[in-house]
Design a protein around this motif. Structure first.
Motif, PDB file in Angstrom:
ATOM      1  N   ALA A 191       4.371   9.042  -8.776  1.00 18.86           N
ATOM      2  CA  ALA A 191       5.567   8.254  -9.082  1.00 18.86           C
ATOM      3  C   ALA A 191       5.199   7.104 -10.017  1.00 18.86           C
ATOM      4  O   ALA A 191       4.236   6.382  -9.766  1.00 18.86           O
ATOM      5  CB  ALA A 191       6.185   7.700  -7.798  1.00 18.86           C
ATOM      6  N   THR A 204      12.486   4.215  -4.861  1.00 12.44           N
ATOM      7  CA  THR A 204      12.417   5.075  -3.683  1.00 12.44           C
ATOM      8  C   THR A 204      11.699   4.412  -2.506  1.00 12.44           C
ATOM      9  O   THR A 204      11.888   4.821  -1.374  1.00 12.44           O
ATOM     10  CB  THR A 204      11.688   6.401  -3.999  1.00 12.44           C
ATOM     11  N   ILE A 205      10.875   3.409  -2.764  1.00 14.45           N
ATOM     12  CA  ILE A 205      10.108   2.780  -1.678  1.00 14.45           C
ATOM     13  C   ILE A 205      10.505   1.305  -1.505  1.00 14.45           C
ATOM     14  O   ILE A 205      11.039   0.917  -0.469  1.00 14.45           O
ATOM     15  CB  ILE A 205       8.578   2.868  -1.945  1.00 14.45           C
ATOM     16  N   ARG A 213       0.826  -1.204   0.000  1.00 16.86           N
ATOM     17  CA  ARG A 213       0.000   0.000   0.000  1.00 16.86           C
ATOM     18  C   ARG A 213       0.863   1.257   0.000  1.00 16.86           C
ATOM     19  O   ARG A 213       0.428   2.308  -0.445  1.00 16.86           O
ATOM     20  CB  ARG A 213      -0.940  -0.035   1.203  1.00 16.86           C
ATOM     21  N   LEU A 214       2.106   1.119   0.496  1.00 17.63           N
ATOM     22  CA  LEU A 214       3.013   2.265   0.415  1.00 17.63           C
ATOM     23  C   LEU A 214       3.382   2.543  -1.038  1.00 17.63           C
ATOM     24  O   LEU A 214       3.507   3.692  -1.456  1.00 17.63           O
ATOM     25  CB  LEU A 214       4.283   2.008   1.233  1.00 17.63           C
ATOM     26  N   LEU A 226      13.268  -0.115   1.437  1.00 14.76           N
ATOM     27  CA  LEU A 226      12.616  -0.795   2.556  1.00 14.76           C
ATOM     28  C   LEU A 226      12.991  -2.275   2.622  1.00 14.76           C
ATOM     29  O   LEU A 226      12.894  -2.899   3.673  1.00 14.76           O
ATOM     30  CB  LEU A 226      11.092  -0.640   2.474  1.00 14.76           C
ATOM     31  N   LEU A 240       1.466   1.837  -3.599  1.00 11.29           N
ATOM     32  CA  LEU A 240       0.275   2.447  -4.207  1.00 11.29           C
ATOM     33  C   LEU A 240       0.184   3.923  -3.846  1.00 11.29           C
ATOM     34  O   LEU A 240      -0.150   4.764  -4.695  1.00 11.29           O
ATOM     35  CB  LEU A 240      -0.996   1.726  -3.739  1.00 11.29           C
ATOM     36  N   ALA A 241       0.502   4.248  -2.583  1.00 11.62           N
ATOM     37  CA  ALA A 241       0.490   5.650  -2.170  1.00 11.62           C
ATOM     38  C   ALA A 241       1.467   6.453  -3.023  1.00 11.62           C
ATOM     39  O   ALA A 241       1.158   7.552  -3.491  1.00 11.62           O
ATOM     40  CB  ALA A 241       0.838   5.770  -0.692  1.00 11.62           C
ATOM     41  N   ALA A 242       2.650   5.874  -3.263  1.00 10.32           N
ATOM     42  CA  ALA A 242       3.646   6.561  -4.094  1.00 10.32           C
ATOM     43  C   ALA A 242       3.108   6.788  -5.511  1.00 10.32           C
ATOM     44  O   ALA A 242       3.305   7.858  -6.098  1.00 10.32           O
ATOM     45  CB  ALA A 242       4.940   5.758  -4.142  1.00 10.32           C
ATOM     46  N   ARG A 243       2.407   5.790  -6.045  1.00 11.80           N
ATOM     47  CA  ARG A 243       1.850   5.930  -7.393  1.00 11.80           C
ATOM     48  C   ARG A 243       0.836   7.070  -7.442  1.00 11.80           C
ATOM     49  O   ARG A 243       0.826   7.864  -8.377  1.00 11.80           O
ATOM     50  CB  ARG A 243       1.184   4.618  -7.839  1.00 11.80           C
ATOM     51  N   THR A 244      -0.037   7.158  -6.416  1.00 13.88           N
ATOM     52  CA  THR A 244      -1.035   8.231  -6.434  1.00 13.88           C
ATOM     53  C   THR A 244      -0.370   9.600  -6.260  1.00 13.88           C
ATOM     54  O   THR A 244      -0.967  10.619  -6.550  1.00 13.88           O
ATOM     55  CB  THR A 244      -2.106   8.063  -5.328  1.00 13.88           C
ATOM     56  N   LEU A 245       0.886   9.604  -5.775  1.00 10.36           N
ATOM     57  CA  LEU A 245       1.607  10.872  -5.634  1.00 10.36           C
ATOM     58  C   LEU A 245       2.390  11.210  -6.901  1.00 10.36           C
ATOM     59  O   LEU A 245       3.225  12.108  -6.909  1.00 10.36           O
ATOM     60  CB  LEU A 245       2.555  10.811  -4.439  1.00 10.36           C
ATOM     61  N   TRP A 286       6.084   3.373 -11.904  1.00  6.17           N
ATOM     62  CA  TRP A 286       6.464   2.107 -11.274  1.00  6.17           C
ATOM     63  C   TRP A 286       7.927   2.106 -10.856  1.00  6.17           C
ATOM     64  O   TRP A 286       8.274   1.709  -9.759  1.00  6.17           O
ATOM     65  CB  TRP A 286       6.180   0.956 -12.240  1.00  6.17           C
ATOM     66  N   ALA A 299       8.679   4.387  -7.862  1.00  6.37           N
ATOM     67  CA  ALA A 299       8.155   3.769  -6.641  1.00  6.37           C
ATOM     68  C   ALA A 299       9.072   2.625  -6.209  1.00  6.37           C
ATOM     69  O   ALA A 299       9.361   2.449  -5.023  1.00  6.37           O
ATOM     70  CB  ALA A 299       6.728   3.264  -6.863  1.00  6.37           C
TER      71      ALA A 299
END
Lengths: 218, 230
Positions: B131, B139-140, B121-122, B144, B124-129, B133, B136
């Motif tokens: 970013a 950077t995510i 879901r993090l 992680l 997905l959050a990046a995509r809605t911001l 694929w 995301a």
């Protein structure tokens, strides 16, 4: 400034048929849990694909099954605030806030970081890590992060549901300020009548995947 | 006691070289396999996963024999690669290949677990911001899952450094070319009066393995605290 939704979709056995329009200001998507409210937001954000229909925001078509249009989430310029803040745990509050803003072309930017940071009262948190923030602080940062991508539409999925009552009272004024400050439509999912009464101008009722009523909040 | 003879040094140097190369070269395919196994659903997925993990449970001599059949000079892949000047048979490159194959299951397993632990879901959050694929991912997802990537690399290195069975089966026991540290220990034990050398090398291999594990735990702790905490 308006948006227009007419979609059908399914998630497992659950079937969703929803159509409504709304303009600027805050529109509440109101209904019991399991009614399909979050699915509607996911479809608008591009996270869940409708089986049929059309989604347009401010004249821009995000999805149109007959025209074969299905923009990726990152192409939609739709801000999404989740029930859990979903801040990126490995970067600072500042980097979270600017994650989307940084890569945005100047031409489409309208949200100014300093202004939003002041509006949400998070200036003192910028160097901290998300893990050290309270739930209410995290949610304020998440709101700032979403609005800083200068979206055409802001989606809020029960942003207060995971907070206790005093935290809710803490966040509510910020959402009111944001609503009055930005000119874009906000679609606000909730199952709490108090939030609808306080925040919304228009209410769309949703039950069992269907629109049950639409009209003024009062 | 710790005056290593030139032959012993040669074995240590060779083992380090084999370990580093096999780890470096298996990192990209290892991470790719881990990502595919962690995130994608496709037919015959359990077959792929079985193939990757197979060297973990197979007798090493069987893995080495399979490598010999496939990558030997008369094997289909070995014969083909010979046209490009790439030779594995009885070379240190073959030792690195055998070590990589033996280390891959450990590497993929550690990486797969850490990728599975990253909250999608993090992303997905990046995509809605805004970013895409790739952004995301870099950077995510990658930062992680970094602790698991490091753990996987270290496990693979430690395994490669000490691999014995598949290596000796595939590339034999040639001093200076394929006689890695564990194979040298074995050889010394086979020859009269070789115990002292064997003990020296055994202590050295314990030291190298300890350094690798302690070092990776230290690195992991630093990264985890950077990723999770204030």
């Amino acid at each position: 400034m308006s948006f227009d939704i007419d979609v059908e979709g399914r998630r497992g056995d659950f079937e969703l048929v929803v159509a409504f329009q709304a303009g600027a200001g805050l529109t509440a998507l109101f209904g019991p849990s399991g009614a399909g409210k979050t699915s509607v937001l996911d479809m608008i954000a591009g996270v869940l694909k409708p089986t049929r229909g059309r989604i347009a925001v401010d004249g821009h078509v995000l999805f149109d099954s007959t025209a074969g249009i299905n923009l990726k989430p990152e192409q939609r310029r739709v801000g999404y605030i989740f029930q859990d803040a979903r801040l990126f745990p490995h970067i600072s509050v500042r980097d979270n806030l600017l994650y989307g803003y940084k890569r945005l072309p100047d031409a489409v930017r309208y949200a100014v970081p300093d202004h939003i940071i002041a509006l949400l009262g998070i200036g003192a948190l910028l160097e901290r890590r998300p893990g050290s923030l309270s739930g209410g602080e995290q949610q304020r940062v998440a709101i700032g992060r979403a609005i800083l991508v200068s979206p055409r539409l802001l989606l809020m999925d029960e942003p207060l549901a995971s907070l206790d009552d005093s935290r809710k009272q803490e966040i509510m004024p910020y959402i009111e300020r944001l609503r009055d400050d930005v000119k874009i439509p906000i679609l606000y999912v909730t199952h709490a009548r108090a939030e609808v009464e306080r925040l919304a101008a228009v209410v769309i009722g949703i039950e069992k995947g269907r629109v049950s009523k639409a009209g003024d909040a009062a | 006691m710790f005056d290593l003879s030139p032959a012993e040094w040669e074995a240590v140097r060779l083992s380090l070289k084999v370990g580093l190369w096999s780890t470096l070269l298996s990192l990209p395919p290892g991470f790719f396999l881990a990502y595919v196994l962690a995130r994608l659903q496709f037919p015959f997925k359990s077959l792929l996963s079985g193939l990757v993990y197979l060297p973990l449970v197979l007798p090493p001599v069987v893995t080495g024999f399979a490598l010999l059949l496939l990558f030997g000079t008369r094997g289909p892949i070995g014969h083909f690669l010979q046209n490009f000047g790439i030779v594995f048979a009885f070379r240190w490159t073959g030792a690195a290949l055998a070590a990589a194959v033996m280390g891959l299951p450990l590497m993929v397993r550690a990486m797969r677990l850490s990728i599975e632990a990253v909250d999608r879901r993090l992303e997905l959050a990046a995509r809605t911001l805004g970013a895409g694929w790739w952004r995301a991912f870099f950077t995510i997802t990658l930062p992680l899952s970094l602790p698991g990537v490091i753990a996987g690399a270290v496990l693979s290195f430690a395994k490669s450094f000490g691999e014995f069975g598949a290596t000796i089966t595939f590339v034999s026991n040639i001093p200076g070319e394929t006689q890695t540290l564990p194979i040298a220990i074995y050889s010394f034990l086979q020859s009269p009066g070789g115990e002292d050398a064997a003990i020296r090398l055994a202590i050295l291999s314990v030291a190298v393995s300890m350094i690798a594990i302690v070092g990776s735990e230290w690195l992991e702790r630093r990264i985890v605290s950077r990723v999770r905490l204030a």
